[in-house]
Design a protein around this motif. Sequence first.
Motif, short mmCIF file in Angstrom:
data_model
loop_
_atom_site.label_atom_id
_atom_site.label_comp_id
_atom_site.label_asym_id
_atom_site.label_seq_id
_atom_site.Cartn_x
_atom_site.Cartn_y
_atom_site.Cartn_z
N LEU A 77 3.74 12.39 -2.27
CA LEU A 77 3.03 11.28 -1.65
C LEU A 77 2.39 10.37 -2.69
CD1 LEU A 77 1.33 13.28 1.25
CD2 LEU A 77 3.30 11.75 1.43
N ASN A 112 -8.55 7.94 1.88
CA ASN A 112 -7.69 8.20 3.02
C ASN A 112 -6.73 7.03 3.19
OD1 ASN A 112 -8.37 10.75 4.57
ND2 ASN A 112 -10.41 9.87 4.33
N TYR A 127 -0.62 7.74 5.76
CA TYR A 127 -0.46 9.19 5.66
C TYR A 127 -1.23 9.93 6.76
CZ TYR A 127 1.41 8.39 0.93
OH TYR A 127 2.16 7.99 -0.14
N ARG A 128 -1.78 9.21 7.72
CA ARG A 128 -2.56 9.84 8.77
C ARG A 128 -1.92 9.62 10.14
NH1 ARG A 128 -7.53 11.45 8.42
NH2 ARG A 128 -6.66 12.84 10.01
N ARG A 169 -7.11 13.03 3.32
CA ARG A 169 -6.29 13.86 4.21
C ARG A 169 -4.88 13.29 4.36
NH1 ARG A 169 -9.72 17.10 8.36
NH2 ARG A 169 -11.84 16.85 7.57
N SER A 170 -3.95 14.18 4.77
CA SER A 170 -2.58 13.77 5.06
C SER A 170 -2.05 14.59 6.22
CB SER A 170 -1.68 13.98 3.85
OG SER A 170 -0.32 13.77 4.20
N SER A 226 -4.56 18.34 10.04
CA SER A 226 -5.60 18.60 9.05
C SER A 226 -6.66 19.48 9.69
CB SER A 226 -6.21 17.29 8.53
OG SER A 226 -6.96 16.64 9.54
N GLY A 263 -3.72 20.18 4.98
CA GLY A 263 -3.77 18.73 5.10
C GLY A 263 -4.99 18.04 4.55
N TRP A 278 -4.17 15.06 -0.01
CA TRP A 278 -2.84 14.46 0.02
C TRP A 278 -2.19 14.40 -1.35
CZ3 TRP A 278 -1.62 10.13 -2.82
CH2 TRP A 278 -2.67 9.32 -3.25
N THR A 314 0.53 20.03 1.21
CA THR A 314 1.51 18.98 1.53
C THR A 314 2.93 19.51 1.60
OG1 THR A 314 1.70 18.40 -0.83
CG2 THR A 314 0.12 17.13 0.48
#
Length: 406
Positions: free
Chosen positions: A100, A152, A156-157, A171-172, A241, A302, A305, A313
């Motif tokens: 990522l 964040n 990716y959310r 977070r991811s 997450s 999660g 990231w 991940t």
Amino acid sequence: MRQTSRSRTGFTLVELLVVIAIIGVLVGLLLPAVQAAREAARRMSCSNNFKQIGLAIHNYHAAYDQLPEQGTGTASNTGGHHTNPRASGGGNSFNRLSFLVGITPFIEQQALWEQISNPYVTTTGVYQAMGPLPSCSVANMQANPYIPWMTNIAAYRCPSDPGQGLPSLGRSNYAACMGDATHSCSRENDAYEDANGNSNSTRASYSNAAARGAFVYRKSLKFRDILDGLANTMMCGEIISDLGDNDKRSHIWTRGGRTAAQWNTGGVLRCRGAIDAARPNFWNPAATGVGNLFASSEEVRGNKWMCGIVLYTGFHSILAPNSELCIHGNQHEEAVVSTSSRHQGGTHVLMGDGAVKFITDSIDAGNSNSAQVTVHNYLPAGSKSPFGLWGELGTRAAKEVLSGDF
């Protein structure tokens, strides 16, 4: 005699109660429909995020003639290469960044990439590009913040995931497919070196046999390495997450030790006895005889990231989507972690050709208690996946013909 008539000036109490009751019934009927419509919109947005990640991966490959690496960054021979890096939580080795990180310039995050790839000045000094960075624990990030890892990224959310804030960093909800075996999948490959810079071919052989997914830890692959076909191979999968609620899909249950062929009695299912019978999506912290709930609030699903180890991940196509997490003692290698989501009934996956599919929890996962494919006294290298259609989708070059629809 003249009769007087009195006009009514309002509703009676009974009439008012009837109207309120009717309104309540209508709201009760409409609210689930409204909530379902909102979730459908969130699910579509989640799918669109995945499509953007797929497009970014393809653009990365077009630019560099390889896939982004899972486990990359600045290398160091100080400390074992399977220990936690400074880029993800302590230790002295690096090469721990997730795929990522590499695709940020291809998802309209060029400014963030510039911060990551250039020297970064914090309150205590200058850190070289891509590492060595300060230990990525919450305490250290608060004292000496490295902003990229705390950011964040909306792409990716998943909008259906409500997780926010500490103790997580950035977070991811999207993870790399690491295949259908866990042994050494987050450790060494054929480029492995120990703390003294010496090659370790034995451990490399384990990883080469076990790492059968579209992403191999610390190893660059190309589309041409996906021999089963891009449309038949999962590239990435959705994960939730952690919310700090002992969810079996985001918090670790650990059971130490493993036999030569499988992990303890019960194989990959050995943690299942710790699931709370009254709340089957959660662990029972008081469970005994099957290990312990991993106490760390940071080593959960999660919540980082940037980190390439499978807990944060990555995922395996072993147990079906939304199954429990089970780890033999640490988060670096022997971890059974599947996909998970806040959607009803399944999870999104990104195929190698860029298509986004919704995989149901009931997909054929074969013999979930099977030994895994490695050269370390498990199934022979090159074996057909024992984990049914789910396992077949997770392997890139096992020469399998898909056994069902998905």
